[in-house]
Design a protein around this motif. Structure first.
Motif, mmCIF file in Angstrom:
data_model
loop_
_atom_site.group_PDB
_atom_site.id
_atom_site.type_symbol
_atom_site.label_atom_id
_atom_site.label_comp_id
_atom_site.label_asym_id
_atom_site.label_seq_id
_atom_site.Cartn_x
_atom_site.Cartn_y
_atom_site.Cartn_z
ATOM 1 N N GLU A 226 0.904 -1.283 0.066
ATOM 2 C CA GLU A 226 -0.062 0.071 -0.042
ATOM 3 C C GLU A 226 0.936 1.349 0.093
ATOM 4 O O GLU A 226 0.513 2.150 -0.842
ATOM 5 C CB GLU A 226 -0.643 -0.005 1.226
ATOM 6 N N ILE A 251 -4.646 -3.174 -10.502
ATOM 7 C CA ILE A 251 -5.423 -2.230 -9.896
ATOM 8 C C ILE A 251 -6.430 -2.825 -8.924
ATOM 9 O O ILE A 251 -7.105 -2.187 -8.367
ATOM 10 C CB ILE A 251 -6.349 -1.257 -10.828
ATOM 11 N N LEU A 252 -6.799 -4.167 -9.130
ATOM 12 C CA LEU A 252 -7.619 -4.862 -8.151
ATOM 13 C C LEU A 252 -7.041 -5.171 -6.944
ATOM 14 O O LEU A 252 -7.806 -5.691 -6.091
ATOM 15 C CB LEU A 252 -8.308 -6.022 -9.315
ATOM 16 N N TRP A 253 -5.766 -5.164 -6.839
ATOM 17 C CA TRP A 253 -5.172 -5.500 -5.465
ATOM 18 C C TRP A 253 -5.770 -4.842 -4.483
ATOM 19 O O TRP A 253 -5.864 -3.528 -4.582
ATOM 20 C CB TRP A 253 -3.693 -5.506 -5.616
ATOM 21 N N PRO A 254 -6.057 -5.060 -3.221
ATOM 22 C CA PRO A 254 -6.586 -4.278 -2.346
ATOM 23 C C PRO A 254 -5.662 -3.302 -1.815
ATOM 24 O O PRO A 254 -5.962 -2.194 -1.495
ATOM 25 C CB PRO A 254 -6.991 -5.154 -0.853
ATOM 26 N N SER A 255 -4.304 -3.723 -1.840
ATOM 27 C CA SER A 255 -3.402 -2.728 -1.481
ATOM 28 C C SER A 255 -2.799 -1.737 -2.252
ATOM 29 O O SER A 255 -2.318 -0.840 -1.971
ATOM 30 C CB SER A 255 -1.931 -3.645 -1.096
ATOM 31 N N ALA A 257 -5.467 -0.115 -3.733
ATOM 32 C CA ALA A 257 -6.830 0.735 -3.864
ATOM 33 C C ALA A 257 -6.531 2.352 -3.567
ATOM 34 O O ALA A 257 -6.933 3.182 -4.104
ATOM 35 C CB ALA A 257 -7.727 0.116 -2.610
ATOM 36 N N LYS A 258 -5.822 2.613 -2.224
ATOM 37 C CA LYS A 258 -5.241 4.092 -2.243
ATOM 38 C C LYS A 258 -4.464 4.573 -3.641
ATOM 39 O O LYS A 258 -4.850 5.893 -3.918
ATOM 40 C CB LYS A 258 -4.556 4.211 -1.140
ATOM 41 N N ARG A 260 -4.951 3.674 -6.536
ATOM 42 C CA ARG A 260 -5.941 3.893 -7.617
ATOM 43 C C ARG A 260 -6.852 5.016 -7.598
ATOM 44 O O ARG A 260 -7.329 5.820 -8.377
ATOM 45 C CB ARG A 260 -6.835 2.421 -7.866
ATOM 46 N N ALA A 261 -7.330 5.034 -6.269
ATOM 47 C CA ALA A 261 -8.179 6.388 -5.708
ATOM 48 C C ALA A 261 -7.412 7.767 -6.237
ATOM 49 O O ALA A 261 -7.986 8.714 -6.436
ATOM 50 C CB ALA A 261 -8.656 6.076 -4.220
#
Length: 291
Positions: A226, A251-255, A257-258, A260-261
């Motif tokens: 992350e 971009i689908l990895w939860p880590s 997400a920030k 990508r946002a």
């Protein structure tokens, strides 16, 4: 004792000693020359073995006859269509870039500002870097910079998951690097690909200067922790030329997400692609244009 009464060695013995000393000096010089020659031969033999190993690896990688060569005999690798070159090179490289993504990025390169170099952060085995370089060379891009330290320690500096970090901490990076370099040479792309074997943060500081930046396209595929994913997009996006594009992998990895946002908030979305990987799981990547 007077000078006349001193004992002097016979003239003949002095000359003999001088000749003996000269012979010893010549022999010592000759021995040194022989030793240096032997070292030179050993170095040349080592270089020859390394060259033969490189050739063997290249032959292993490109030992087959590509289908497009069969249809167009005599066509050099770099003279074939971009898609055909990508088809040939990708099976020889290690990594997770899919053919669909490789073709997609090749098309994307045609839409970015011309005359500016490209950067990929996270080369690994070159499976996305060399398709990028193939398309870039066809479009007249001056250089493609690949950032990759090939280091177990650096790969896990910012933690992700236990399984993921265990994988990266034990990976044989030297073998991956060796294969990549062999394929790079075999394709003749070393004239456009420039490797920076340093961490992403160090490469970013180096490439900020006017000698390198701004860039037409930046592909982020480094650490997916992350912290590092967010640090990468926020540090590299400002180095884009006006209208330049940043491509973010996984971009689908939860880590991720920030990161990508941040891209959604700070840049214009060009496209986000979701496809099924070889293991059946979905993978995603996106392109974001500098406003």
């Amino acid at each position: 004792m007077s000078a006349d009464s001193m004992i002097h060695p016979p003239a003949g013995s002095v000359a003999a000693q001088e000749e003996l000393d000269a012979v010893k000096a010549r022999n010592a010089s000759l021995s040194q020359a022989v030793l240096e020659r032997e070292h030179l031969i050993l170095r040349r033999e080592q270089s020859l073995r390394e060259y033969e190993q490189t050739i063997s690896q290249i032959e292993r990688v490109f030992g087959h006859s590509p289908t497009w060569l069969a249809r167009a005999p005599g066509v050099a690798f770099g003279e074939a269509p971009v898609a055909a070159q990508i088809d040939v090179v990708m099976p020889a490289l290690q990594g997770w870039c899919t053919p669909r993504k490789a073709y997609w990025m090749a098309e994307l390169i045609q839409s970015v500002p011309t005359g500016r170099p490209i950067v990929e952060v996270g080369v690994f085995g070159g499976k996305s870097l060399l398709p990028i370089a193939i398309a870039a060379k066809a479009c007249g891009v001056p250089a493609v910079y690949g950032v990759e330290p090939w280091s177990n320690q650096i790969a896990v500096e910012t933690p992700t998951t236990e399984i993921n970090d265990s994988y990266w901490s034990t990976l044989d990076f030297p073998a991956i690097k060796k294969n990549f370099l062999a394929v790079l040479i075999a394709t003749g792309l070393q004239d456009i690909v420039k490797i920076l074997e340093v961490p992403a943060d160090d490469a970013n500081r180096l490439l900020r200067g006017e000698r390198f930046a701004p860039f037409s396209l930046i592909h982020i595929d480094g650490s997916h922790s992350e912290a590092q994913a967010l640090a990468d997009v926020t540090a590299w996006a400002p180095l884009l030329a006006p209208g330049g594009v940043l491509v973010m992998d996984d971009i689908l990895w939860p880590s991720v997400a920030k990161a990508r946002a941040w891209l959604h908030d700070s840049m214009a979305i060009v496209a986000e692609v979701i496809e099924n990987g070889a293991d059946g799981q979905q993978i995603g990547y996106g392109a974001y244009r500098r406003r």
